[in-house]
Design an enzyme around this catalytic site. Structure first.
Site, PDB file in Angstrom:
ATOM      1  N   ASN A  64       0.921  -1.033  -0.002  1.00  0.00           N
ATOM      2  CA  ASN A  64      -0.135  -0.039   0.097  1.00  0.00           C
ATOM      3  C   ASN A  64       0.896   1.362  -0.023  1.00  0.00           C
ATOM      4  OD1 ASN A  64      -2.559  -1.182   0.233  1.00  0.00           O
ATOM      5  ND2 ASN A  64      -2.096  -1.863   2.354  1.00  0.00           N
ATOM      6  N   CYS A  72      -4.359  -7.078  -3.068  1.00  0.00           N
ATOM      7  CA  CYS A  72      -5.195  -6.171  -3.932  1.00  0.00           C
ATOM      8  C   CYS A  72      -5.501  -6.587  -5.279  1.00  0.00           C
ATOM      9  CB  CYS A  72      -3.749  -4.968  -4.335  1.00  0.00           C
ATOM     10  SG  CYS A  72      -4.491  -3.514  -4.931  1.00  0.00           S
ATOM     11  N   GLY A  73      -6.836  -6.670  -5.291  1.00  0.00           N
ATOM     12  CA  GLY A  73      -7.529  -7.217  -6.524  1.00  0.00           C
ATOM     13  C   GLY A  73      -7.065  -6.307  -8.010  1.00  0.00           C
ATOM     14  N   ASN A  74      -7.297  -5.033  -7.961  1.00  0.00           N
ATOM     15  CA  ASN A  74      -6.989  -4.220  -8.864  1.00  0.00           C
ATOM     16  C   ASN A  74      -5.268  -4.270  -9.309  1.00  0.00           C
ATOM     17  OD1 ASN A  74      -9.434  -3.613  -9.899  1.00  0.00           O
ATOM     18  ND2 ASN A  74      -9.433  -1.355  -8.497  1.00  0.00           N
ATOM     19  N   ASN A 168     -10.846  -1.781   5.349  1.00  0.00           N
ATOM     20  CA  ASN A 168     -11.324  -1.168   4.515  1.00  0.00           C
ATOM     21  C   ASN A 168     -12.769  -0.739   4.429  1.00  0.00           C
ATOM     22  OD1 ASN A 168      -9.001  -1.101   2.636  1.00  0.00           O
ATOM     23  ND2 ASN A 168      -9.126  -3.373   2.847  1.00  0.00           N
ATOM     24  N   ARG A 187      -7.733   1.502   3.839  1.00  0.00           N
ATOM     25  CA  ARG A 187      -6.767   1.308   4.765  1.00  0.00           C
ATOM     26  C   ARG A 187      -5.418   1.280   4.062  1.00  0.00           C
ATOM     27  NH1 ARG A 187      -5.579  -4.358   7.577  1.00  0.00           N
ATOM     28  NH2 ARG A 187      -5.111  -5.548   5.724  1.00  0.00           N
ATOM     29  N   CYS A 196     -11.723  -0.329  -5.802  1.00  0.00           N
ATOM     30  CA  CYS A 196     -10.790  -1.032  -4.997  1.00  0.00           C
ATOM     31  C   CYS A 196     -11.443  -2.639  -5.646  1.00  0.00           C
ATOM     32  CB  CYS A 196     -11.131  -0.940  -3.506  1.00  0.00           C
ATOM     33  SG  CYS A 196     -10.507  -2.259  -2.460  1.00  0.00           S
ATOM     34  N   THR A 198     -10.466  -5.649  -4.588  1.00  0.00           N
ATOM     35  CA  THR A 198     -11.164  -6.618  -3.200  1.00  0.00           C
ATOM     36  C   THR A 198     -12.492  -6.101  -2.631  1.00  0.00           C
ATOM     37  OG1 THR A 198      -9.663  -5.854  -1.523  1.00  0.00           O
ATOM     38  CG2 THR A 198      -8.998  -7.646  -2.885  1.00  0.00           C
TER      39      THR A 198
END
Length: 255
Positions: A64, A72-74, A168, A187, A196, A198
């Site tokens: 992050n 992190c999905g994206n 989040n 977060r 986002c 996820t």
């Protein structure tokens, strides 16, 4: 030390990408936070290192903006697109993340990321909760556009129920039986992001509890994604996060 970087974005969720297969970039929080700073660095929601893996196509090391780590999905979708640019993969891949092994396919700029099977989101009196590699507090609202995302999101993120690591916070508006609008306080970024991955996946599964059916189209402030899934007794399987991953620019910077 001068490094070569690439900037990618997936529906407005932006990432610094570094080919670290030779191990030259150090895993130091100070470097990561500096590069992600939008005023004094390159600027991004996160930083991704592509590193070697013994059995899979690559290892995605995600940070992050503040240097903390999570799935992190994206970012995973952008990493797949970057791996193809590097010649590591063709149209499909298996790669390592902090949450274990993931599978994805790519068709031009559209990346299909297979998420892990999930139990039903925990239902509380005023919200849902699901941890799908990253923790997500989910609130359904009448109008997501007017939701106090930063103010309320930061309050929930730092609340006692989520200490010490936080969560989040997602605000979800149901548009119709196959579409939702999602805004997320993340977060690690400590602000609203334009998308986002996820969180969008978690919100789609929570929306299924309210009667929405797969596939669910998701409108984020940064663009549109789609989530597909199959219901099982007590949960979900065959979950896919689908959307674009685009290269923005590249360059060199000293650290």
């Amino acid at each position: 030390m001068s490094i070569t970087f690439y900037k990618y974005q997936g529906t407005g969720n932006d990432f610094i990408m570094i080919d670290n297969r030779e191990g030259a970039f150090p895993h130091e929080i100070s470097h990561i936070a500096k590069l992600c700073n939008r005023r004094t660095g390159i600027g991004a929601d996160g930083l991704i290192l592509i590193e070697n893996h013994d059995t899979l196509d690559f290892d995605m090391i995600y940070f992050n903006a503040d240097g903390s780590q999570s799935l992190c999905g994206n970012g995973s979708r952008c990493a797949v697109r970057f791996a193809k640019q590097l010649g590591l993969i063709e149209n499909e891949t298996r790669f390592q993340t902090i949450d274990g092994e993931y599978y994805a396919t790519i068709d031009q700029d559209i990346v299909h990321l297979k998420m892990k099977d999930q139990m039903e989101p925990a239902r509380h009196e005023d919200h849902y909760f699901l941890n799908n590699g990253s923790p997500h507090h989910i609130v359904f609202v009448e109008k997501a556009e007017s939701a106090p995302v930063v103010k309320q999101g930061s309050t929930i993120r730092y609340s006692d129920q989520y200490k010490p690591d936080g969560t989040n916070v997602n605000f979800v508006e149901i548009l119709n039986q196959h579409e939702i609008f999602v805004r997320t306080y993340e977060r690690g970024v400590e602000d609203e992001t334009l998308s986002c991955g996820t969180g969008i996946t978690a919100c789609s599964l929570a929306a299924a509890d309210k009667g929405l059916m797969s596939p669910i189209d998701v409108q984020a402030k940064g663009g549109k994604l789609q989530v597909k899934f199959e219901r099982t007794p007590g949960g979900f399987t065959n979950i896919w996060l689908i959307g674009p991953a685009l290269r923005v620019f590249d360059g060199h910077i000293n650290i």
